[in-house]
Motif scaffolding. Structure first.
Motif, short mmCIF file in Angstrom:
data_model
loop_
_atom_site.label_atom_id
_atom_site.label_comp_id
_atom_site.label_asym_id
_atom_site.label_seq_id
_atom_site.Cartn_x
_atom_site.Cartn_y
_atom_site.Cartn_z
N LEU A 63 -4.00 1.88 -11.48
CA LEU A 63 -3.33 1.61 -10.21
C LEU A 63 -2.00 0.95 -10.52
O LEU A 63 -1.95 -0.08 -11.19
N VAL A 64 -0.91 1.58 -10.06
CA VAL A 64 0.43 1.07 -10.36
C VAL A 64 1.26 0.98 -9.09
O VAL A 64 0.99 1.64 -8.10
N ASP A 65 2.29 0.16 -9.17
CA ASP A 65 3.29 0.06 -8.11
C ASP A 65 4.40 1.03 -8.50
O ASP A 65 5.07 0.86 -9.52
N LEU A 66 4.58 2.07 -7.69
CA LEU A 66 5.55 3.11 -8.03
C LEU A 66 6.99 2.61 -8.07
O LEU A 66 7.84 3.23 -8.69
N ARG A 67 7.26 1.47 -7.46
CA ARG A 67 8.60 0.90 -7.52
C ARG A 67 8.94 0.45 -8.94
O ARG A 67 10.11 0.35 -9.29
N ASP A 68 7.90 0.19 -9.75
CA ASP A 68 8.11 -0.25 -11.13
C ASP A 68 8.11 0.90 -12.14
O ASP A 68 8.30 0.66 -13.32
N MET A 69 7.90 2.10 -11.65
CA MET A 69 7.83 3.27 -12.54
C MET A 69 9.23 3.87 -12.73
O MET A 69 10.17 3.55 -12.01
N SER A 70 9.32 4.79 -13.68
CA SER A 70 10.60 5.45 -13.95
C SER A 70 11.02 6.30 -12.75
O SER A 70 10.20 6.69 -11.91
N LEU A 121 0.81 -1.22 0.00
CA LEU A 121 0.00 0.00 0.00
C LEU A 121 0.85 1.27 0.00
O LEU A 121 0.40 2.31 -0.46
N VAL A 122 2.06 1.18 0.50
CA VAL A 122 2.95 2.35 0.50
C VAL A 122 3.29 2.75 -0.93
O VAL A 122 3.44 3.93 -1.23
N TRP A 123 3.38 1.77 -1.80
CA TRP A 123 3.91 2.01 -3.15
C TRP A 123 2.84 2.12 -4.23
O TRP A 123 3.15 2.38 -5.38
N MET A 124 1.57 1.95 -3.88
CA MET A 124 0.51 1.98 -4.88
C MET A 124 0.01 3.41 -5.09
O MET A 124 -0.14 4.17 -4.14
N ALA A 125 -0.24 3.75 -6.35
CA ALA A 125 -0.79 5.07 -6.69
C ALA A 125 -1.53 4.97 -8.00
O ALA A 125 -1.29 4.07 -8.81
N GLU A 126 -2.42 5.91 -8.19
CA GLU A 126 -3.15 5.97 -9.45
C GLU A 126 -2.40 6.90 -10.39
O GLU A 126 -2.15 8.06 -10.07
N VAL A 127 -2.01 6.38 -11.54
CA VAL A 127 -1.31 7.16 -12.56
C VAL A 127 -2.10 7.03 -13.86
O VAL A 127 -2.27 5.92 -14.36
N ASN A 128 -2.58 8.14 -14.36
CA ASN A 128 -3.38 8.15 -15.59
C ASN A 128 -4.54 7.15 -15.52
O ASN A 128 -4.81 6.43 -16.48
N GLY A 129 -5.20 7.10 -14.36
CA GLY A 129 -6.35 6.24 -14.21
C GLY A 129 -6.04 4.78 -13.92
O GLY A 129 -6.95 3.98 -13.77
N GLU A 166 11.82 9.32 -12.77
CA GLU A 166 11.14 10.62 -12.88
C GLU A 166 9.79 10.58 -12.16
O GLU A 166 9.46 11.49 -11.38
N VAL A 167 9.01 9.53 -12.38
CA VAL A 167 7.71 9.39 -11.72
C VAL A 167 7.91 9.20 -10.22
O VAL A 167 7.18 9.78 -9.40
N GLN A 168 8.92 8.42 -9.83
CA GLN A 168 9.21 8.22 -8.41
C GLN A 168 9.58 9.54 -7.73
O GLN A 168 9.17 9.80 -6.60
N MET A 169 10.34 10.37 -8.42
CA MET A 169 10.73 11.67 -7.86
C MET A 169 9.50 12.54 -7.63
O MET A 169 9.39 13.22 -6.59
N ILE A 170 8.58 12.54 -8.58
CA ILE A 170 7.35 13.33 -8.43
C ILE A 170 6.56 12.82 -7.22
O ILE A 170 6.09 13.61 -6.39
N ALA A 171 6.43 11.50 -7.12
CA ALA A 171 5.70 10.91 -5.99
C ALA A 171 6.38 11.24 -4.67
O ALA A 171 5.71 11.56 -3.67
N TYR A 172 7.70 11.20 -4.64
CA TYR A 172 8.45 11.52 -3.42
C TYR A 172 8.26 12.99 -3.04
O TYR A 172 8.00 13.32 -1.88
N ASP A 173 8.36 13.87 -4.03
CA ASP A 173 8.19 15.31 -3.78
C ASP A 173 6.80 15.64 -3.25
O ASP A 173 6.63 16.58 -2.49
N LYS A 174 5.81 14.86 -3.66
CA LYS A 174 4.43 15.06 -3.18
C LYS A 174 4.17 14.36 -1.85
O LYS A 174 3.06 14.42 -1.32
N GLY A 175 5.17 13.67 -1.31
CA GLY A 175 5.02 12.99 -0.04
C GLY A 175 4.25 11.68 -0.14
O GLY A 175 3.78 11.16 0.86
N MET A 176 4.15 11.12 -1.33
CA MET A 176 3.39 9.89 -1.53
C MET A 176 4.18 8.64 -1.15
O MET A 176 3.58 7.62 -0.82
N ILE A 177 5.51 8.70 -1.24
CA ILE A 177 6.36 7.56 -0.92
C ILE A 177 7.48 8.02 0.00
O ILE A 177 7.87 9.19 -0.02
#
Length: 159
Positions: A131-138, A121-129, A140-151
């Motif tokens: 549900l993805v595991d942010l650990r599998d994303m680029s 649940l820590v790593w799940m987020a909705e991206v473009n509709g 760049e996407v991880q940085m955005i999620a980190y900056d927003k306090g999501m991970i």
């Protein structure tokens, strides 16, 4: 609140050093800080040992301390005995803490670092509709999620 914080943390530090680990020690300190910053602070009244026990009690509940498969492992009754606090008292104060900080089992704020990687649940987020595991994303996407306090950290930096 500084004197109260110091008294509570001295007790949690000693307990964690003797029975648990550094991760619990860090979380107990962070929880004591958060409780001292609450207005009014629940720690303003009562015994430091009761609050110290209750902080460990809450963290133990959130991190499955009483589960025999967990490392470290310790039943809640043993936590209470070590602090010299009744289990019903510790449980009642733990509820006060949980309510004040709005804790839940999947909140990475109060989760042991060693558990964060295993909590999907820590790593799940909705991206473009989707549900993805942010650990599998680029990265760049991880940085955005980190900056927003999501991970809690950027997984690509740990590889």
């Amino acid at each position: 609140m500084q004197a109260t914080y110091d008294a509570v943390v001295a007790l949690t530090d000693a307990f964690c050093r003797d029975h648990l680990n550094e991760e619990y020690c860090d979380l107990a300190r962070a929880m004591a800080v958060a409780l001292c910053h609450k207005r009014p602070s629940p720690l303003a009244s009562g015994q430091p040992r009761t609050w110290a026990c209750s902080i460990i009690y809450v963290l133990g509940q959130l991190n499955f301390l009483s589960d025999k498969a967990s490392k470290p492992h310790m039943p809640m009754v043993e936590v209470c005995v070590a602090f010299g606090v009744g289990e019903s008292t510790a449980s009642a104060k733990a509820k006060v803490i949980s309510d004040a900080l709005r804790t839940n089992r999947m909140d990475p704020t109060w989760m042991l670092r060693s558990f964060i990687d295993r909590n999907p649940l820590v790593w799940m987020a909705e991206v473009n509709g989707m549900l993805v595991d942010l650990r599998d994303m680029s990265r760049e996407v991880q940085m955005i999620a980190y900056d927003k306090g999501m991970i809690p950290y950027i997984p690509a930096d740990r590889e």
